[in-house]
Design an enzyme around this catalytic site. Structure first.
Site, PDB file in Angstrom:
ATOM      1  N   HIS A 173      -7.946   3.118  20.204  1.00 16.53           N
ATOM      2  CA  HIS A 173      -7.091   2.081  20.794  1.00 16.53           C
ATOM      3  C   HIS A 173      -7.543   1.683  22.198  1.00 16.53           C
ATOM      4  O   HIS A 173      -7.577   0.501  22.533  1.00 16.53           O
ATOM      5  CB  HIS A 173      -5.630   2.549  20.791  1.00 16.53           C
ATOM      6  CG  HIS A 173      -5.042   2.580  19.408  1.00 16.53           C
ATOM      7  ND1 HIS A 173      -4.435   3.685  18.869  1.00 16.53           N
ATOM      8  CD2 HIS A 173      -5.013   1.639  18.434  1.00 16.53           C
ATOM      9  CE1 HIS A 173      -4.039   3.416  17.635  1.00 16.53           C
ATOM     10  NE2 HIS A 173      -4.377   2.188  17.343  1.00 16.53           N
ATOM     11  N   ASP A 193      -7.077  -5.629  14.980  1.00 16.46           N
ATOM     12  CA  ASP A 193      -6.926  -4.194  14.746  1.00 16.46           C
ATOM     13  C   ASP A 193      -6.671  -4.004  13.255  1.00 16.46           C
ATOM     14  O   ASP A 193      -5.562  -3.714  12.822  1.00 16.46           O
ATOM     15  CB  ASP A 193      -5.737  -3.706  15.582  1.00 16.46           C
ATOM     16  CG  ASP A 193      -5.513  -2.217  15.448  1.00 16.46           C
ATOM     17  OD1 ASP A 193      -6.321  -1.551  14.780  1.00 16.46           O
ATOM     18  OD2 ASP A 193      -4.504  -1.729  15.999  1.00 16.46           O
ATOM     19  N   GLN A 246       0.829  -1.207   0.000  1.00 18.15           N
ATOM     20  CA  GLN A 246       0.000   0.000   0.000  1.00 18.15           C
ATOM     21  C   GLN A 246       0.864   1.258   0.000  1.00 18.15           C
ATOM     22  O   GLN A 246       2.062   1.206   0.286  1.00 18.15           O
ATOM     23  CB  GLN A 246      -0.913  -0.005   1.231  1.00 18.15           C
ATOM     24  CG  GLN A 246      -0.148  -0.169   2.548  1.00 18.15           C
ATOM     25  CD  GLN A 246      -0.963  -0.785   3.673  1.00 18.15           C
ATOM     26  OE1 GLN A 246      -2.187  -0.781   3.644  1.00 18.15           O
ATOM     27  NE2 GLN A 246      -0.289  -1.316   4.674  1.00 18.15           N
TER      28      GLN A 246
END
Lengths: 283, 283
Positions: free
Chosen positions: A62, A155, A31
């Site tokens: 978070h 995550d 990416q």
């Protein structure tokens, strides 16, 4: 020269914010990774132009991914984080004194390298001797893993491209397999305000319920993510996140937080009616 | 021809969304009033280019401004709405069977006229015989009012221009004066994520606490308002919005809602630590 970055939340709506400087812009094998300076949010990490974290409000996401699960488990020692190469999740996991071992599996090593340069307050957590950082595909890692964990935290980026598989039943089955008998899986699960994401929330919920006896969704106000309201889904083999004794554990631990607190732990699970409908839950 | 409207949330950040058609654009004595068609939100009402309400998510804001206060009061009969010319607040007030009289005081008659044309599902509530619609300055109305009310709901625009006075101590004092001895004032109080608005939330809270024995803030996820997270402040002479008996009242009333429910009633008052800090409340 400053410009306004556009972070699309759907085909028809976007968050836009002023960028005063591009601090870094590189292409990894996976990416485009950028760090930009903004007056609104401080430093911002962008992956393929999508906002991943901001200096100013990363705490909300978070803390809310980590602490509800870590306090729901009675004694979480072995933790697996899938994704989270910026190490904001890891930083909060390590606040918990019960933790003996954290394995963090990030696909893209360059995300962590860039984060180390621009978000050192998060990546410094990798120096903790309890941490093992592995750069590989989280889906394959979990599939082939022979270890067992107390907690798995997913995550991930949005369910497009490499992260798509992290929202699939086969991945949840593999997570279930490597969780201890009282283990908990928790994943970020996108915004219920965006129609395409609302569908995803619904089927992820059904898949989790097919595997775990306790599945509860909760929400958090995260201003820079789609529509400013984010869901998480906690899937547990044994512990109930709404048990009353958790409140005292949170108070005793007295962690330094900016979002999470004993009241939010319970309040976050109280969801609007339109979200309960997505989850086939009563209101 | 379609274009992207930019709704500034601060000098440095904005929500932007596609507009496929401008349905109405007129100038009133107070402001530019526009209704636009959007793929993301359906019809959208803009006042001086600021997003006021959208067809798709107006329920979140209006339900959360109205229902927590209406259920906290034991028997709300006389209600005053300041602002709210689109009548979304009025529509929800009239869902409560105890209501005998609602006075709605809107500054700009043309807001209601335009809303009648494009949001008839909201403005049809003005046909209810219990409703008195007055077009005048809410600040002056409250200052000169000799009636008494059980509930006052402040459904204002942002604290810039004509609405600025609706966030001032002198206005709260006038509201306090015309509330019954067990009356409740509730106001929309902006987004805690935006630094300029966070300051306002803090001083409004202090002003309310100087007048009312019970002052509680609560939040809601409203995707099209600044940063997607909105606060309300409820200031009560007697009733506590967290009383346990409210839950049963909500269940018995069984109102048709898309956001508000018995769990949200209590959950919305559980706020993130950074918001509690603004309010000088413990977490």
């Amino acid at each position: 020269m400053s410009y306004w970055h556009i972070d699309y939340h759907s085909k028809y709506q976007a968050l836009t914010f002023e960028v005063t400087e591009v601090l870094k812009s590189i292409q990894s094998p996976y990416q485009k990774i950028e760090v930009v300076e903004t007056p609104a949010y401080g430093k911002v990490l962008l992956l393929d132009d999508d906002l991943m974290l901001t200096e100013k409000d990363e705490f909300a996401y978070h803390e809310m991914l980590v602490h509800p699960t870590m306090f729901t488990h009675s004694y979480p020692q072995k933790i697996l984080i899938i994704g989270g190469g910026d190490c904001g999740t890891l930083t909060r996991v390590l606040q918990h004194k019960t933790v003996e071992k954290v394995v963090i599996v990030e696909l893209d090593e360059m995300v962590t390298q860039v984060s180390q340069e621009y978000f050192p307050q998060l990546v410094s957590s990798t120096q903790d001797p309890r941490v093992e950082l592995i750069f590989t595909d989280g889906i394959k890692y979990v599939h082939n893993c022979t270890d067992k964990f107390d907690v798995i935290l997913v995550d991930s980026t949005d369910p497009i491209g490499p992260a798509e598989g992290l929202f699939r039943l086969s991945f949840f089955q593999d997570c279930h397999k490597i969780l201890e008998e009282d283990g908990i899986l928790c994943l970020q699960s996108e915004s219920p305000w965006i129609p395409e994401l609302a569908e995803l929330i619904s089927y992820v919920n059904q898949d989790l319920k097919s595997l775990f006896p306790v599945v509860k969704a909760y929400g958090a106000a995260i201003q820079t993510y789609q529509a400013g309201f984010w869901l998480f889904q906690l899937a547990s083999k044994k512990y109930n996140p709404l048990s009353k004794e958790i409140e005292n554990k949170i108070k005793e631990a007295d962690l330094k937080t900016k979002y999470y607190n004993p009241n939010i732990h319970y309040g976050a699970f109280k969801l609007p009616t339109f979200v309960n409908e997505l989850l086939h839950e009563p209101s």
